[in-house]
Design an enzyme around this catalytic site. Structure first.
Site, PDB file in Angstrom:
ATOM      1  N   CYS A 126       0.840  -1.199   0.000  1.00  0.00           N
ATOM      2  CA  CYS A 126       0.000   0.000   0.000  1.00  0.00           C
ATOM      3  C   CYS A 126       0.877   1.252   0.000  1.00  0.00           C
ATOM      4  CB  CYS A 126      -0.912  -0.011   1.229  1.00  0.00           C
ATOM      5  SG  CYS A 126      -2.146   1.310   1.235  1.00  0.00           S
ATOM      6  N   CYS A 127       1.900   1.270   0.839  1.00  0.00           N
ATOM      7  CA  CYS A 127       2.819   2.408   0.871  1.00  0.00           C
ATOM      8  C   CYS A 127       3.570   2.550  -0.443  1.00  0.00           C
ATOM      9  CB  CYS A 127       3.811   2.252   2.015  1.00  0.00           C
ATOM     10  SG  CYS A 127       3.136   2.545   3.672  1.00  0.00           S
ATOM     11  N   CYS A 207      -1.345   8.144   7.248  1.00  0.00           N
ATOM     12  CA  CYS A 207      -2.639   7.793   6.663  1.00  0.00           C
ATOM     13  C   CYS A 207      -3.604   7.326   7.745  1.00  0.00           C
ATOM     14  CB  CYS A 207      -2.463   6.697   5.621  1.00  0.00           C
ATOM     15  SG  CYS A 207      -1.553   7.224   4.148  1.00  0.00           S
ATOM     16  N   CYS A 210      -3.646   3.610   9.258  1.00  0.00           N
ATOM     17  CA  CYS A 210      -2.419   3.132   9.910  1.00  0.00           C
ATOM     18  C   CYS A 210      -1.880   4.118  10.941  1.00  0.00           C
ATOM     19  CB  CYS A 210      -1.353   2.835   8.854  1.00  0.00           C
ATOM     20  SG  CYS A 210      -1.851   1.556   7.672  1.00  0.00           S
ATOM     21  N   CYS A 233       7.438   4.050   5.897  1.00  0.00           N
ATOM     22  CA  CYS A 233       6.573   3.841   4.738  1.00  0.00           C
ATOM     23  C   CYS A 233       7.343   3.333   3.525  1.00  0.00           C
ATOM     24  CB  CYS A 233       5.841   5.130   4.381  1.00  0.00           C
ATOM     25  SG  CYS A 233       6.896   6.458   3.778  1.00  0.00           S
TER      26      CYS A 233
END
Length: 240
Positions: A126-127, A207, A210, A233
């Protein structure tokens, strides 16, 4: 202390990260930013900011040197509304002239995160698609970048140099040597606005999925990826 490097026109002619780090290891944040500016020029220097809880301080120092240095802001699609509002507040407060909000590629999101749950199943991926890859694209025109990491944040940040080699470009860490007390002093002296979530116990804001509040006595970044081994990240651990 004269730490200003001469203006150089090509990446191949730039001094090495090791040479710059030796020259700047005891310099002030403002001197480090000014040196980066003289080394590569404004058109080739960017500051990357999350507009998080401590970001105002580095942005203030940068604005005092040159408010037209490009600022890259990674709008991941998962940010708090408060962070987006804080970005706009700091742009107005500090007179920042070139803030670029960079978003992940829609094609990549549709392919790799169609259900918007990748943050839960694979936060590293995702990062990567929301931060690492967009930053790599955004930094392509630049020969050097500035960021706000500090040694007192610990973990992978405990031993960061003032200047390091980041593959295709130089990476300046103007706040590497600053203390938590010095950060607070900049906030107070400049009367900088605080991130709206700071008063609610969010000492480090990333985000939404998280990021959690930090309990008293915890490390400032303890609320990031809580319960996971992940502490970064990826934009500072992968050469972009």
């Amino acid at each position: 202390m004269n730490v200003i490097a001469p203006q150089l026109s090509s990446m191949s002619a730039l001094p090495s990260a090791e040479e710059l780090d030796r020259a700047l290891r005891d310099a002030s944040p403002a001197e480090i930013i000014a040196s980066a500016l003289k080394t590569v020029g404004r058109e080739k220097l960017a500051l990357v900011s999350s507009f998080g809880t401590e970001s105002a301080t580095l942005l203030k120092v940068m604005a005092d040197v040159d408010p037209a240095i490009p600022v890259i802001f990674l709008d991941t699609g998962w940010l708090f509304e408060e962070t987006l509002a804080y970005r706009d507040t700091l742009i107005a407060t500090l007179g920042l002239k070139d803030v670029r909000s960079i978003k992940p590629a829609e094609e990549t999101l549709s392919r790799e995160d169609p259900d918007r749950d990748l943050w839960f199943s694979d936060p590293d991926a995702c990062c990567r698609i929301r931060k690492v890859e967009p930053l790599a694209r955004a930094l392509k025109p630049f020969d050097a970048w500035l960021n706000g990491r500090k040694r007192f944040q610990g973990n992978a940040r405990a031993d960061i140099p003032v200047v390091e080699d980041d593959g295709a470009r130089l990476k300046f860490n103007p706040f590497a040597n600053v203390s938590r007390e010095e950060i607070e002093a900049i906030f107070t002296r400049a009367k900088l606005p605080r991130h709206p979530l700071a008063a609610s116990g969010f000492l480090s804001v990333g985000c939404m999925p998280c990021t959690s509040r930090t309990a008293e006595g915890e490390d400032a970044r303890a609320g990031r990826w809580r319960g996971r081994a992940k502490t970064e990240c990826g934009i500072h651990t992968m050469k972009v």
